[in-house]
Write an enzyme that holds these catalytic residues in place. Structure first.
Site, PDB file in Angstrom:
ATOM      1  N   SER A  92      -4.236   2.873   4.630  1.00 11.97           N
ATOM      2  CA  SER A  92      -4.508   2.208   3.361  1.00 11.97           C
ATOM      3  C   SER A  92      -4.502   0.692   3.529  1.00 11.97           C
ATOM      4  O   SER A  92      -5.352  -0.028   2.977  1.00 11.97           O
ATOM      5  CB  SER A  92      -3.462   2.633   2.329  1.00 11.97           C
ATOM      6  OG  SER A  92      -3.760   2.111   1.060  1.00 11.97           O
TER       7      SER A  92
ATOM      8  N   VAL B 237      -2.287   8.536 -15.640  1.00  5.52           N
ATOM      9  CA  VAL B 237      -2.089   8.065 -14.262  1.00  5.52           C
ATOM     10  C   VAL B 237      -2.687   8.993 -13.210  1.00  5.52           C
ATOM     11  O   VAL B 237      -2.501   8.771 -12.020  1.00  5.52           O
ATOM     12  CB  VAL B 237      -0.587   7.811 -13.941  1.00  5.52           C
ATOM     13  CG1 VAL B 237       0.000   6.829 -14.932  1.00  5.52           C
ATOM     14  CG2 VAL B 237       0.208   9.105 -13.913  1.00  5.52           C
TER      15      VAL B 237
ATOM     16  N   PHE C  67      -5.161  10.204 -10.551  1.00  5.44           N
ATOM     17  CA  PHE C  67      -5.868   9.309  -9.639  1.00  5.44           C
ATOM     18  C   PHE C  67      -7.274   8.982 -10.135  1.00  5.44           C
ATOM     19  O   PHE C  67      -7.687   7.817 -10.158  1.00  5.44           O
ATOM     20  CB  PHE C  67      -5.926   9.921  -8.239  1.00  5.44           C
ATOM     21  CG  PHE C  67      -6.613   9.028  -7.256  1.00  5.44           C
ATOM     22  CD1 PHE C  67      -5.966   7.932  -6.708  1.00  5.44           C
ATOM     23  CD2 PHE C  67      -7.938   9.253  -6.894  1.00  5.44           C
ATOM     24  CE1 PHE C  67      -6.606   7.080  -5.822  1.00  5.44           C
ATOM     25  CE2 PHE C  67      -8.588   8.405  -6.010  1.00  5.44           C
ATOM     26  CZ  PHE C  67      -7.918   7.324  -5.477  1.00  5.44           C
TER      27      PHE C  67
ATOM     28  N   LYS D  89       0.805  -1.222   0.000  1.00  2.00           N
ATOM     29  CA  LYS D  89       0.000   0.000   0.000  1.00  2.00           C
ATOM     30  C   LYS D  89       0.839   1.274   0.000  1.00  2.00           C
ATOM     31  O   LYS D  89       0.493   2.276   0.639  1.00  2.00           O
ATOM     32  CB  LYS D  89      -0.982   0.009   1.195  1.00  2.00           C
ATOM     33  CG  LYS D  89      -1.819  -1.260   1.328  1.00  2.00           C
ATOM     34  CD  LYS D  89      -2.457  -1.691   0.014  1.00  2.00           C
ATOM     35  CE  LYS D  89      -3.491  -0.726  -0.503  1.00  2.00           C
ATOM     36  NZ  LYS D  89      -3.993  -1.114  -1.857  1.00  2.00           N
TER      37      LYS D  89
ATOM     38  N   HIS E  69       6.810  -7.299  -2.851  1.00  2.00           N
ATOM     39  CA  HIS E  69       6.766  -6.620  -1.546  1.00  2.00           C
ATOM     40  C   HIS E  69       7.823  -7.203  -0.610  1.00  2.00           C
ATOM     41  O   HIS E  69       7.805  -6.927   0.594  1.00  2.00           O
ATOM     42  CB  HIS E  69       5.384  -6.770  -0.907  1.00  2.00           C
ATOM     43  CG  HIS E  69       4.313  -5.938  -1.553  1.00  2.00           C
ATOM     44  ND1 HIS E  69       4.506  -4.634  -1.947  1.00  2.00           N
ATOM     45  CD2 HIS E  69       3.022  -6.236  -1.884  1.00  2.00           C
ATOM     46  CE1 HIS E  69       3.402  -4.159  -2.479  1.00  2.00           C
ATOM     47  NE2 HIS E  69       2.485  -5.113  -2.454  1.00  2.00           N
TER      48      HIS E  69
END
Length: 273
Positions: free
Chosen positions: A137, A227, A229, A45, A107
């Site tokens: 988030s 891109v 949002f 996130k 990640h």
């Protein structure tokens, strides 16, 4: 499809994980990286999907522009360690890629990254985001994602986050280890989510310079528009709305995207802690 029960956390080489990221571990570690691979790393996130989309627009549109509206981003940027029903097997996704460079999402913290990535000096882009927005988030993500452990209430979730008892471990250790690693490795670019929000043009130029790309002003403008949002949130190829593990009635995968949303969640005492 009936999704399996939510997984539970366990300690894996000193990092909290679930089986959806460890069941294929031997194959993850056997990854045959290439020197022209681009590895996009972050704590969960932190903006990984956003930067994945930027990279996709920089590279993939050159060879196959029609894919922008027909192939989901998660197929074009495989999630290396993911091994979960209903999702693309990350290692298979990487090995099946025919276009180059391969853009690979992860990640994983520094100690768990496959050795071949270091040996090949693949380009690595790390994206960091401030802890407070990250945890907010992450909380909403875990609420809507049936492939994540049960989040519990906000207060208990925040305490677990502070203790590092999250999938992929401690936020602090993650961002710090990657920061220290980039001090000695020229193949790592360290980006901040907040910088991308503050001055996207500047950070896009940094990114292109690192990747040795020289896109036209027209292409940069196209990427900047794509891109935004509001455009990303409603793009079905990016927003994960086709994924069966996600309950969009609870929360969106791409939710707020701004800096400082934590102020809507933290009490004064939580902020001080």
């Amino acid at each position: 499809m009936e999704f399996p029960p939510r997984p539970t956390l366990f300690d894996f080489h000193g990092v909290s994980m679930t089986r959806y990221f460890t069941d294929n571990w031997e194959n993850v570690q056997k990854l045959e990286a290439r020197s022209d691979d681009i590895v996009l790393a972050s704590y969960p996130k932190a903006g990984n999907t956003w930067v994945s989309y930027i990279l996709d627009l920089l590279y993939c549109t050159q060879s196959s522009p029609e894919q922008q509206d027909t192939v989901p981003l998660y197929e074009k940027v495989p999630f290396l360690e993911l091994y979960c029903p209903g999702f693309l097997n990350g290692v298979d996704g990487v090995n099946q890629m025919t276009s180059f460079p391969r853009i690979i999402k992860t990640h994983l913290p520094v100690p768990l990254l496959p050795q071949s990535i270091w040996e090949q000096s693949s380009k690595i882009i790390y994206v960091a985001r401030n802890a407070k927005d990250s945890v907010v988030s992450y909380f909403h993500f875990d609420r809507m994602n049936k492939a994540q452990p049960e989040p519990g209430d906000w207060s208990s979730f925040l305490h677990r986050f502070m203790e590092g008892k999250m999938v992929f471990g401690s936020w602090y250790e993650h961002v710090t280890c990657w920061w220290e690693k980039k001090q000695t490795r020229s193949n790592i670019l360290y980006l901040f989510y907040e910088d991308l929000i503050e001055d996207f043009d500047r950070e896009l130029n940094r990114l292109c310079s690192f990747l040795e790309l020289s896109p036209s002003a027209e292409k940069k403008k196209h990427i900047t528009e794509k891109v935004l949002f509001k455009n990303t949130k409603h793009n079905k190829m990016v927003n994960m709305s086709t994924n069966e593990a996600f309950d969009f009635n609870i929360s969106q995968f791409i939710r707020e995207g701004n800096v400082g949303d934590w102020k809507n969640h933290f009490t004064v005492q939580q902020d001080e802690e």
